[in-house]
Write a protein that holds these residues in place. Structure first.
Motif, PDB file in Angstrom:
ATOM      1  N   SER A   1      55.635  61.446   5.724  1.00  0.00           N
ATOM      2  CA  SER A   1      54.527  62.279   6.178  1.00  0.00           C
ATOM      3  C   SER A   1      54.418  63.505   5.290  1.00  0.00           C
ATOM      4  N   ILE A   2      53.176  63.897   5.046  1.00  0.00           N
ATOM      5  CA  ILE A   2      52.929  65.160   4.347  1.00  0.00           C
ATOM      6  C   ILE A   2      51.881  65.923   5.126  1.00  0.00           C
ATOM      7  N   GLY A   3      52.317  67.054   5.685  1.00  0.00           N
ATOM      8  CA  GLY A   3      51.379  67.989   6.294  1.00  0.00           C
ATOM      9  C   GLY A   3      51.575  69.264   5.505  1.00  0.00           C
ATOM     10  N   THR A   4      51.891  70.359   6.199  1.00  0.00           N
ATOM     11  CA  THR A   4      52.220  71.587   5.483  1.00  0.00           C
ATOM     12  C   THR A   4      53.500  71.368   4.681  1.00  0.00           C
TER      13      THR A   4
ATOM     14  N   GLY B   1      54.896  70.670   0.790  1.00  0.00           N
ATOM     15  CA  GLY B   1      53.932  69.592   0.948  1.00  0.00           C
ATOM     16  C   GLY B   1      52.536  70.143   0.709  1.00  0.00           C
ATOM     17  N   GLY B   2      51.676  70.034   1.721  1.00  0.00           N
ATOM     18  CA  GLY B   2      50.301  70.508   1.609  1.00  0.00           C
ATOM     19  C   GLY B   2      50.199  71.984   1.296  1.00  0.00           C
ATOM     20  N   ILE B   3      51.231  72.721   1.628  1.00  0.00           N
ATOM     21  CA  ILE B   3      51.209  74.164   1.368  1.00  0.00           C
ATOM     22  C   ILE B   3      51.080  74.438  -0.135  1.00  0.00           C
ATOM     23  N   ALA B   4      51.660  73.564  -0.956  1.00  0.00           N
ATOM     24  CA  ALA B   4      51.584  73.739  -2.414  1.00  0.00           C
ATOM     25  C   ALA B   4      50.159  73.461  -2.902  1.00  0.00           C
ATOM     26  N   LEU B   5      49.542  72.440  -2.325  1.00  0.00           N
ATOM     27  CA  LEU B   5      48.171  72.115  -2.731  1.00  0.00           C
ATOM     28  C   LEU B   5      47.219  73.239  -2.331  1.00  0.00           C
ATOM     29  N   ARG B   6      47.468  73.768  -1.166  1.00  0.00           N
ATOM     30  CA  ARG B   6      46.627  74.863  -0.689  1.00  0.00           C
ATOM     31  C   ARG B   6      46.785  76.089  -1.580  1.00  0.00           C
TER      32      ARG B   6
ATOM     33  N   PRO C   1      36.087  71.805   1.874  1.00  0.00           N
ATOM     34  CA  PRO C   1      36.705  72.261   0.623  1.00  0.00           C
ATOM     35  C   PRO C   1      37.670  71.233   0.023  1.00  0.00           C
ATOM     36  N   TYR C   2      38.372  70.493   0.889  1.00  0.00           N
ATOM     37  CA  TYR C   2      39.312  69.508   0.355  1.00  0.00           C
ATOM     38  C   TYR C   2      38.591  68.332  -0.313  1.00  0.00           C
ATOM     39  N   ASP C   3      37.354  68.037   0.136  1.00  0.00           N
ATOM     40  CA  ASP C   3      36.604  66.963  -0.535  1.00  0.00           C
ATOM     41  C   ASP C   3      36.265  67.393  -1.956  1.00  0.00           C
TER      42      ASP C   3
ATOM     43  N   LEU D   1      37.911  69.570  -3.687  1.00  0.00           N
ATOM     44  CA  LEU D   1      39.199  69.593  -4.385  1.00  0.00           C
ATOM     45  C   LEU D   1      39.564  68.188  -4.882  1.00  0.00           C
ATOM     46  N   ASN D   2      39.397  67.206  -4.029  1.00  0.00           N
ATOM     47  CA  ASN D   2      39.730  65.830  -4.410  1.00  0.00           C
ATOM     48  C   ASN D   2      38.837  65.333  -5.550  1.00  0.00           C
ATOM     49  N   GLU D   3      37.562  65.775  -5.552  1.00  0.00           N
ATOM     50  CA  GLU D   3      36.667  65.376  -6.657  1.00  0.00           C
ATOM     51  C   GLU D   3      37.177  65.938  -7.977  1.00  0.00           C
TER      52      GLU D   3
ATOM     53  N   ARG E   1      44.232  62.351   4.846  1.00  0.00           N
ATOM     54  CA  ARG E   1      42.777  62.528   4.819  1.00  0.00           C
ATOM     55  C   ARG E   1      42.247  62.442   3.388  1.00  0.00           C
ATOM     56  N   SER E   2      43.161  62.433   2.428  1.00  0.00           N
ATOM     57  CA  SER E   2      42.742  62.389   1.027  1.00  0.00           C
ATOM     58  C   SER E   2      43.000  61.015   0.425  1.00  0.00           C
ATOM     59  N   GLN E   3      41.918  60.317   0.061  1.00  0.00           N
ATOM     60  CA  GLN E   3      42.019  59.007  -0.569  1.00  0.00           C
ATOM     61  C   GLN E   3      42.843  59.105  -1.859  1.00  0.00           C
TER      62      GLN E   3
HETATM   63  P1  ADP Z   1      50.642  70.538   9.741  1.00  0.00           P
HETATM   64  O1  ADP Z   1      51.812  69.949   9.040  1.00  0.00           O
HETATM   65  O2  ADP Z   1      50.657  72.039   9.672  1.00  0.00           O
HETATM   66  O3  ADP Z   1      50.381  69.963  11.097  1.00  0.00           O
HETATM   67  P2  ADP Z   1      48.505  68.860   8.666  1.00  0.00           P
HETATM   68  O4  ADP Z   1      49.268  67.604   8.937  1.00  0.00           O
HETATM   69  O5  ADP Z   1      47.178  69.036   9.322  1.00  0.00           O
HETATM   70  O6  ADP Z   1      49.367  70.176   8.862  1.00  0.00           O
HETATM   71  O7  ADP Z   1      48.285  68.926   7.069  1.00  0.00           O
HETATM   72  C1  ADP Z   1      47.707  70.020   6.439  1.00  0.00           C
HETATM   73  C2  ADP Z   1      47.734  69.794   4.930  1.00  0.00           C
HETATM   74  O8  ADP Z   1      47.086  68.558   4.626  1.00  0.00           O
HETATM   75  C3  ADP Z   1      46.967  70.859   4.161  1.00  0.00           C
HETATM   76  O9  ADP Z   1      47.830  71.880   3.739  1.00  0.00           O
HETATM   77  C4  ADP Z   1      46.400  70.090   2.976  1.00  0.00           C
HETATM   78  O10 ADP Z   1      47.234  70.228   1.860  1.00  0.00           O
HETATM   79  C5  ADP Z   1      46.400  68.653   3.386  1.00  0.00           C
HETATM   80  N1  ADP Z   1      45.040  68.143   3.568  1.00  0.00           N
HETATM   81  C6  ADP Z   1      44.301  68.129   4.683  1.00  0.00           C
HETATM   82  N2  ADP Z   1      43.109  67.547   4.450  1.00  0.00           N
HETATM   83  C7  ADP Z   1      43.105  67.181   3.166  1.00  0.00           C
HETATM   84  C8  ADP Z   1      42.168  66.516   2.300  1.00  0.00           C
HETATM   85  N3  ADP Z   1      40.977  66.096   2.723  1.00  0.00           N
HETATM   86  N4  ADP Z   1      42.524  66.342   1.010  1.00  0.00           N
HETATM   87  C9  ADP Z   1      43.726  66.761   0.561  1.00  0.00           C
HETATM   88  N5  ADP Z   1      44.633  67.361   1.325  1.00  0.00           N
HETATM   89  C10 ADP Z   1      44.340  67.570   2.604  1.00  0.00           C
END
Ligand code: ADP
Length: 524
Positions: free
Chosen positions: A258-261, A299-304, A325-327, A329-331, A414-416
């Motif tokens: 899993s990758i979230g924050t 994880g996602g924190i680095a992308l953000r 914004p993430y759409d 970013l993905n483009e 959420r990101s293809q």
């Molecule tokens: P948490 O771990 O805090 O519950 P989430 O599982 O919602 O968080 O994940 C948030 C992270 O997912 C964001 O920091 C971002 O990097 C990534 N993310 C969310 N939507 C997209 C997307 N459409 N494209 C790329 N990354 C995304």
């Protein structure tokens, strides 16, 4: 009709959901609470606020079930790992709840690493790190000696809640196995770890199986919650191992990613495994099942971070145009080829846990040329996060895991682009299961299993549909094969330099300019 209530006591909120034995969700309630940080290294919760959130969400769930004519047949618990608090002989908190994210015990961790830490790790399976309650106890012993003496018990949040509900101190094997104090083979507290922490067995709860059933809810709570004294409460396990249950990642070789924050890679094995190189953890799940794996901070924190620093207007402009914004970013990321034309990012912006467990790691772009622009940097950040996940997968493979399937989840799904990257780097099929709030569902299912309402823990998989599959693309696989070894070597070889640059950052932040003791001629 019957439902089981799953309660997941997390770091920012408690989520309480009611499920049927077919996986259907009858109710979903979340209550947030603050995470206190009076100095940056401290991350605490008020145990009373957490307890209130647990009680309120159960009470409201029972009401929602009553309205639907569904019987609340029991409850199962999941909770965050590595938290600890002291209580007096009447169960009154003497401290706040010190969470996994708290970094106060950095010095104790260093000392332990240089002393008997590795031996303790080999029996307890919890990496030697400031997250570990063992190092937090060492901190209290040194920094708060009066309080340390006064503490009748040291407990986690789930133990606090269970004490309030039933008047006994019990800890499930899973939460116990993440304290750094628990002997994995003996399923009991580890003598040497306790001596190192400076506490006795009597100051800890009685370890119990994760499917243990508690009844006899205190009378005043029966009233408040709308439940009888016979309602069974299953103690459950930690959120990490229950996330595997809740996503159906239980069979050999099935790896949950899993990758979230932050991020995590985990798989279930049938006996305790401790990594001689201390790269991955081992925590208890249930009889004959253990979870090994590793969490990553970045994880996602680095992308953000990359989005906001490299493209500061992107979020505002995207929103003005009504886009996500993430759409956008993905483009941008899709405009660069896999492997970012040879640009590599080490994503260690907030230190890193697995596989090196070094709070001093720092981020780095490597391979920059005049050709590279910020779009390459952005793509390489996404790739760096995935290569870090991959490095944990490698440690699992060295532990004898033969991955047959990766089950992925979290915001990244959420990101293809990102999902494709996972398939290409891991070189295998990625499955995205439908989300049921993993740990909460795992806790409810474990309770259903304990209460004989379902066939087995494994049968949860039949209730989880697969939303999507992602397959590797040969050309991308080859491109990533060229950069993965470089990433892995750099991550390994730079560990000492990370420490050096961290020392500089710390002393400069304190306004000190120190003279380096290094002999520069010798370095060259
Ligand atoms: P948490 O771990 O805090 O519950 P989430 O599982 O919602 O968080 O994940 C948030 C992270 O997912 C964001 O920091 C971002 O990097 C990534 N993310 C969310 N939507 C997209 C997307 N459409 N494209 C790329 N990354 C995304």
């Amino acid at each position: 009709m019957k439902a089981i209530i799953g309660i997941d006591i997390g770091t920012t909120s408690t989520k309480t959901l009611a499920y049927g034995t077919d996986g259907r969700i009858f109710s979903e309630i979340e209550k947030e609470y603050p995470l206190y940080s009076s100095i940056p290294s401290e991350k605490e919760q008020n145990p009373e606020e957490v307890y209130s959130a647990v009680i309120e969400t159960i009470r409201d769930t029972v009401k929602v079930l009553q309205e639907q004519g569904v019987e609340a047949a029991g409850a199962g618990f999941s909770s965050a790992m590595h938290n600890i608090m002291a209580v007096d002989e009447n169960g009154k908190p003497l401290t706040r709840l010190i969470t996994w994210a708290d970094q106060r015990s950095v010095k104790e961790t260093e000392a332990l690493k240089e002393g008997n830490g590795h031996d303790i790790f080999l029996r307890t399976g919890t990496p030697i790190h400031p997250m570990s309650p063992l190092t937090k106890l060492m901190w209290y012993r040194k920094n708060e000696p009066a309080l340390f003496k006064q503490a009748a018990k040291w407990i986690s949040i789930k133990e606090f809640v269970f004490y309030r509900l039933f008047g006994t101190y019990a800890v499930d094997y899973s939460i116990a196995s993440a304290t750094g104090l628990f002997h994995l083979e003996n399923l009991d507290w580890d003598g040497e770890a306790l001596r190192t922490a400076g506490i006795t067995k009597e100051q800890l709860s009685v370890p119990t199986k994760t499917n243990s059933i508690f009844t006899g809810l205190k009378e005043e709570l029966q009233q408040e919650l709308g439940l009888s004294g016979e309602t069974p409460f299953v103690i459950g396990a930690s959120d990490g191992v229950l996330a595997n249950v809740g996503s159906g990642a239980l069979a050999p070789g099935v790896v949950a990613c899993s990758i979230g924050t932050s991020g995590a890679v985990r798989t279930v094995v049938d006996k305790p495994y401790v990594d001689p190189k201390q790269r991955i953890f081992c925590y208890a799940l249930s009889e004959g099942r253990w979870v090994i794996g590793g969490p990553i901070n970045n994880g996602g924190i680095a992308l953000r971070w990359a989005r906001d620093k490299l493209f500061p207007d992107l979020k505002k402009l995207a929103e003005q145009e009504g886009k996500n914004p993430y759409d956008v970013l993905n483009e941008i990321i899709d405009s660069v080829a896999p492997a970012s034309d040879g640009l590599i990012f080490l994503p260690y912006l907030i230190g890193e846990r697995a596989p090196f467990w070094n709070s001093d790691t720092k981020g780095m772009f490597f391979g920059l040329t005049l050709h590279h622009g910020r779009e390459h940097m952005l793509r390489s950040v996404m790739e760096g996060v995935m290569m870090q996940m991959y490095s944990v997968v490698i440690a699992l493979m060295e532990a004898g895991v033969e991955p047959v399937q990766f089950r992925a989840g979290g915001g990244f799904a959420r990101s293809q682009t990102w999902k494709q990257m996972m398939a290409d780097m891991f070189e295998t099929e990625i499955v995205i299961p439908e989300s049921h709030q993993g740990s909460c569902y795992g806790a409810a299912w474990m309770a259903m299993d304990a209460l004989g309402m379902v066939d087995s823990l494994d049968s949860i998989e039949q209730t989880i549909s697969i939303d999507e599959k992602q397959y590797p693309v040969n050309e991308n696989v080859t491109a990533y094969r060229d950069i993965k070894p470089i990433f892995l070597r750099m991550a390994r070889d730079l560990q000492d330099e990370f420490k050096a640059i961290s020392d500089v950052q710390r002393s400069h932040a304190e306004g000190k300019r120190r003279l380096s003791a290094d002999n520069e001629e010798e370095i060259l």
